[in-house]
Design a protein around this motif. Structure first.
Motif, PDB file in Angstrom:
ATOM      1  N   PRO A  12      -2.465  -1.898   6.026  1.00 21.10           N
ATOM      2  CA  PRO A  12      -3.538  -1.079   5.789  1.00 21.10           C
ATOM      3  C   PRO A  12      -3.193   0.192   5.055  1.00 21.10           C
ATOM      4  N   ASP A  13      -4.250   0.603   4.105  1.00 15.96           N
ATOM      5  CA  ASP A  13      -4.140   1.772   3.496  1.00 15.96           C
ATOM      6  C   ASP A  13      -4.660   2.793   4.267  1.00 15.96           C
ATOM      7  N   VAL A  14      -4.029   4.174   4.385  1.00  9.74           N
ATOM      8  CA  VAL A  14      -4.573   5.322   4.953  1.00  9.74           C
ATOM      9  C   VAL A  14      -4.483   6.341   3.922  1.00  9.74           C
ATOM     10  N   GLY A  15      -6.005   6.724   3.497  1.00 11.54           N
ATOM     11  CA  GLY A  15      -5.958   7.496   2.433  1.00 11.54           C
ATOM     12  C   GLY A  15      -5.301   7.242   1.115  1.00 11.54           C
ATOM     13  N   GLY A  16      -5.324   5.841   0.786  1.00 12.03           N
ATOM     14  CA  GLY A  16      -4.887   5.424  -0.483  1.00 12.03           C
ATOM     15  C   GLY A  16      -3.327   5.007  -0.256  1.00 12.03           C
ATOM     16  N   LEU A  22       5.228   2.806   3.598  1.00 12.71           N
ATOM     17  CA  LEU A  22       5.770   4.131   3.750  1.00 12.71           C
ATOM     18  C   LEU A  22       6.508   4.204   4.986  1.00 12.71           C
ATOM     19  N   ARG A  23       5.958   3.712   6.140  1.00 10.13           N
ATOM     20  CA  ARG A  23       6.775   3.731   7.321  1.00 10.13           C
ATOM     21  C   ARG A  23       8.120   3.036   7.279  1.00 10.13           C
ATOM     22  N   SER A  24       8.329   2.021   6.634  1.00  7.83           N
ATOM     23  CA  SER A  24       9.593   1.150   6.261  1.00  7.83           C
ATOM     24  C   SER A  24      10.517   2.226   5.489  1.00  7.83           C
TER      25      SER A  24
END
Length: 90
Positions: A12-16, A22-24
């Motif tokens: 899921p996107d969060v704020g685009g 990103l976490r990975s």
């Protein structure tokens, strides 16, 4: 598999931003930084071993630096060093 609005293949996107992607990335960098710390500690131990065996660590570091360079670059630096030393009467 249908992608829902606000989602990417990475999650899921969060704020685009693709949060899972990103976490990975962040976690991979963190793991590599830990490995780098462990390697730095290992290198420090090797230099301590060399020092206790009577080797000059400063000279060892210079040797390591020289081994990373091309022979022509090393020769040029040594020639300039010799020239500068002679100019200073050393």
């Amino acid at each position: 598999m249908a992608i829902k609005p606000g989602e990417t293949l990475a999650g899921p996107d969060v704020g685009g931003i693709a949060a899972e992607r990103l976490r990975s990335i962040v976690e991979r960098v963190e793991r590599l930084e830990e490995e780098r710390k462990a390697l730095a500690s290992d290198i420090k131990d090797i230099f301590a071993e060399a020092k206790s065996a009577g080797f000059d660590v400063k000279v060892l570091r210079q040797i390591l630096s020289l081994r990373k360079k091309e022979p022509a670059e090393v020769e040029e630096q040594e020639t300039l060093l010799d020239l500068y030393k002679r100019a200073l009467g050393m």
